[in-house]
Design an enzyme around this catalytic site. Structure first.
Site, PDB file in Angstrom:
ATOM      1  CG  ASP A 100      42.382 -54.665  36.832  1.00  0.00           C
ATOM      2  OD1 ASP A 100      42.805 -55.837  36.950  1.00  0.00           O
ATOM      3  OD2 ASP A 100      41.214 -54.386  36.505  1.00  0.00           O
ATOM      4  CG  ASN A 160      51.401 -64.380  43.213  1.00  0.00           C
ATOM      5  OD1 ASN A 160      51.312 -65.524  43.647  1.00  0.00           O
ATOM      6  ND2 ASN A 160      50.949 -63.325  43.899  1.00  0.00           N
ATOM      7  CE1 TYR A 215      42.402 -69.462  42.013  1.00  0.00           C
ATOM      8  CE2 TYR A 215      42.139 -71.812  42.447  1.00  0.00           C
ATOM      9  CZ  TYR A 215      42.888 -70.649  42.523  1.00  0.00           C
ATOM     10  OH  TYR A 215      44.138 -70.691  43.099  1.00  0.00           O
TER      11      TYR A 215
HETATM   12  P1  NAP Z   1      46.059 -63.402  48.243  1.00  0.00           P
HETATM   13  O1  NAP Z   1      46.710 -63.433  49.571  1.00  0.00           O
HETATM   14  O2  NAP Z   1      44.597 -63.155  48.154  1.00  0.00           O
HETATM   15  O3  NAP Z   1      46.839 -62.341  47.326  1.00  0.00           O
HETATM   16  C1  NAP Z   1      46.395 -62.075  46.036  1.00  0.00           C
HETATM   17  C2  NAP Z   1      47.214 -60.954  45.449  1.00  0.00           C
HETATM   18  O4  NAP Z   1      46.731 -60.676  44.125  1.00  0.00           O
HETATM   19  C3  NAP Z   1      47.103 -59.669  46.255  1.00  0.00           C
HETATM   20  O5  NAP Z   1      48.357 -59.033  46.290  1.00  0.00           O
HETATM   21  C4  NAP Z   1      46.120 -58.831  45.428  1.00  0.00           C
HETATM   22  O6  NAP Z   1      46.349 -57.443  45.561  1.00  0.00           O
HETATM   23  C5  NAP Z   1      46.489 -59.273  44.016  1.00  0.00           C
HETATM   24  N1  NAP Z   1      45.441 -58.977  43.053  1.00  0.00           N
HETATM   25  C6  NAP Z   1      44.141 -59.363  43.076  1.00  0.00           C
HETATM   26  N2  NAP Z   1      43.491 -58.859  42.023  1.00  0.00           N
HETATM   27  C7  NAP Z   1      44.395 -58.136  41.311  1.00  0.00           C
HETATM   28  C8  NAP Z   1      44.323 -57.378  40.105  1.00  0.00           C
HETATM   29  N3  NAP Z   1      43.195 -57.246  39.421  1.00  0.00           N
HETATM   30  N4  NAP Z   1      45.459 -56.776  39.672  1.00  0.00           N
HETATM   31  C9  NAP Z   1      46.625 -56.877  40.366  1.00  0.00           C
HETATM   32  N5  NAP Z   1      46.739 -57.582  41.509  1.00  0.00           N
HETATM   33  C10 NAP Z   1      45.633 -58.198  41.973  1.00  0.00           C
HETATM   34  O7  NAP Z   1      46.293 -64.780  47.446  1.00  0.00           O
HETATM   35  P2  NAP Z   1      47.446 -65.883  47.535  1.00  0.00           P
HETATM   36  O8  NAP Z   1      46.884 -67.036  48.255  1.00  0.00           O
HETATM   37  O9  NAP Z   1      48.744 -65.296  47.940  1.00  0.00           O
HETATM   38  O10 NAP Z   1      47.489 -66.314  45.992  1.00  0.00           O
HETATM   39  C11 NAP Z   1      48.498 -65.923  45.107  1.00  0.00           C
HETATM   40  C12 NAP Z   1      48.386 -66.779  43.860  1.00  0.00           C
HETATM   41  O11 NAP Z   1      48.538 -68.148  44.221  1.00  0.00           O
HETATM   42  C13 NAP Z   1      47.047 -66.663  43.155  1.00  0.00           C
HETATM   43  O12 NAP Z   1      47.207 -66.717  41.764  1.00  0.00           O
HETATM   44  C14 NAP Z   1      46.307 -67.908  43.639  1.00  0.00           C
HETATM   45  O13 NAP Z   1      45.322 -68.327  42.740  1.00  0.00           O
HETATM   46  C15 NAP Z   1      47.457 -68.898  43.720  1.00  0.00           C
HETATM   47  N6  NAP Z   1      47.192 -70.051  44.584  1.00  0.00           N
HETATM   48  C16 NAP Z   1      46.913 -69.858  45.915  1.00  0.00           C
HETATM   49  C17 NAP Z   1      46.637 -70.973  46.709  1.00  0.00           C
HETATM   50  C18 NAP Z   1      46.320 -70.855  48.171  1.00  0.00           C
HETATM   51  O14 NAP Z   1      45.941 -71.861  48.787  1.00  0.00           O
HETATM   52  N7  NAP Z   1      46.469 -69.698  48.788  1.00  0.00           N
HETATM   53  C19 NAP Z   1      46.662 -72.257  46.129  1.00  0.00           C
HETATM   54  C20 NAP Z   1      46.956 -72.401  44.792  1.00  0.00           C
HETATM   55  C21 NAP Z   1      47.221 -71.285  44.019  1.00  0.00           C
HETATM   56  P3  NAP Z   1      45.213 -56.425  46.084  1.00  0.00           P
HETATM   57  O15 NAP Z   1      44.661 -56.978  47.347  1.00  0.00           O
HETATM   58  O16 NAP Z   1      45.954 -55.161  46.257  1.00  0.00           O
HETATM   59  O17 NAP Z   1      44.185 -56.353  45.004  1.00  0.00           O
END
Ligand code: NAP
Length: 248
Positions: free
Chosen positions: A63, A90, A155
């Site tokens: 975490d 990330n 967020y």
């Molecule tokens: P995602 O598919 O939900 O993946 C999130 C990742 O973060 C997963 O690998 C998850 O692992 C991990 N995670 C969550 N809580 C955690 C914790 N406490 N400790 C360690 N790992 C943790 O999200 P994504 O869309 O790829 O987003 C990645 C990043 O890009 C994030 O920071 C998000 O805010 C940012 N972002 C995304 C978007 C979008 O449209 N998707 C837009 C702007 C910014 P587990 O499942 O194993 O917990």
């Protein structure tokens, strides 16, 4: 290969953008340390895809909001690879709720993972990077950190905080050969955006000049640029990757 002999730590790489960054870095020859928290099977899948590319990889369930777990994670990285060259902060979550109904615990959960987690990982990585007077840190922010977002105050606040952290760390760490930048994606095709219902999605797409969400690979390309030596004189920068949606 741009990242041969480099060690890259990527948080939240069990799926989505983190996984795309890990695979892209592996294709460029880096040693990879991935982190995740809940999704064991997906993390295993990422590891096996990286192994197929033929580079070294370790994974650590941790975490990012927990200081002791972060310390253990970085110790494991050092005992496997002896150094850290690049950190990609990330890992992130969203919690959709109107601001006036959000309780303290829900607020803190998002801030702790998205912002405190980035701080803890940055601190642990920098301790190693200063020894070699070399480091590249890329934090994942969001358009939401620049514009705010409906139902996502915690967020947006965490992602605005990432911008402040990035700019401050860039100033402090430049003398040690460490650059710190951020990528601010718009909407990306991942688990986070899959939850958006069809009619809202269509409305959003109308606001994006490129008329589509990004792929995780498109975000990874921007991250790789900032993590590479092609960007060695860039620090404290926020690179917006959103198909033209945000206008300054
Ligand atoms: P995602 O598919 O939900 O993946 C999130 C990742 O973060 C997963 O690998 C998850 O692992 C991990 N995670 C969550 N809580 C955690 C914790 N406490 N400790 C360690 N790992 C943790 O999200 P994504 O869309 O790829 O987003 C990645 C990043 O890009 C994030 O920071 C998000 O805010 C940012 N972002 C995304 C978007 C979008 O449209 N998707 C837009 C702007 C910014 P587990 O499942 O194993 O917990």
């Amino acid at each position: 290969m741009k990242f041969k002999n480099k060690t890259v730590v990527i948080t939240g790489a069990s799926r989505g953008i983190g996984k795309a960054i890990a695979l892209a870095m592996a294709r460029e020859g880096a040693n990879i340390a991935i982190n995740y928290y809940l999704s064991d099977e997906m993390a295993q899948q990422t590891v096996s895809e990286i192994k197929q590319i033929g580079t070294n990889v370790i994974s650590c369930k941790c975490d990012v909001a927990d200081q002791n777990q972060v310390k253990n994670f970085f110790s494991k990285v050092i005992s496997s690879f002896q150094k850290i060259d690049i950190l990609i902060n990330n890992a992130g979550i969203v919690h959709d709720k109107p601001l006036m109904f959000m309780n303290e615990e829900e607020w803190e959960h998002v801030i702790n993972i998205n912002l405190k987690g980035a701080f803890l990982c940055l601190k642990a990585a920098v301790k190693e990077m200063v020894k070699n007077k070399y480091g590249r840190i890329v934090n994942i922010s969001s358009d939401a950190g620049l514009t705010g977002d409906l139902m996502r105050a915690s967020y947006a606040a965490s992602k605005a905080g990432i911008i402040g952290l990035t700019k401050s760390a860039a100033r402090e760490l430049s003398p040690f050969g460490i650059t710190v930048n951020a990528v601010a994606p718009g909407f990306v095709e991942t688990a986070i955006t899959q939850k958006i219902e069809k009619s809202r999605r269509e409305k959003i797409i109308k606001t994006i000049p490129m008329q589509r969400f990004a792929t995780p690979q498109e975000i990874a390309e921007a991250v790789l640029f900032l993590a590479s030596d092609d960007a060695q004189y860039i620090t404290g920068e926020i690179l917006i990757v959103d198909g033209g949606m945000y206008t300054r």
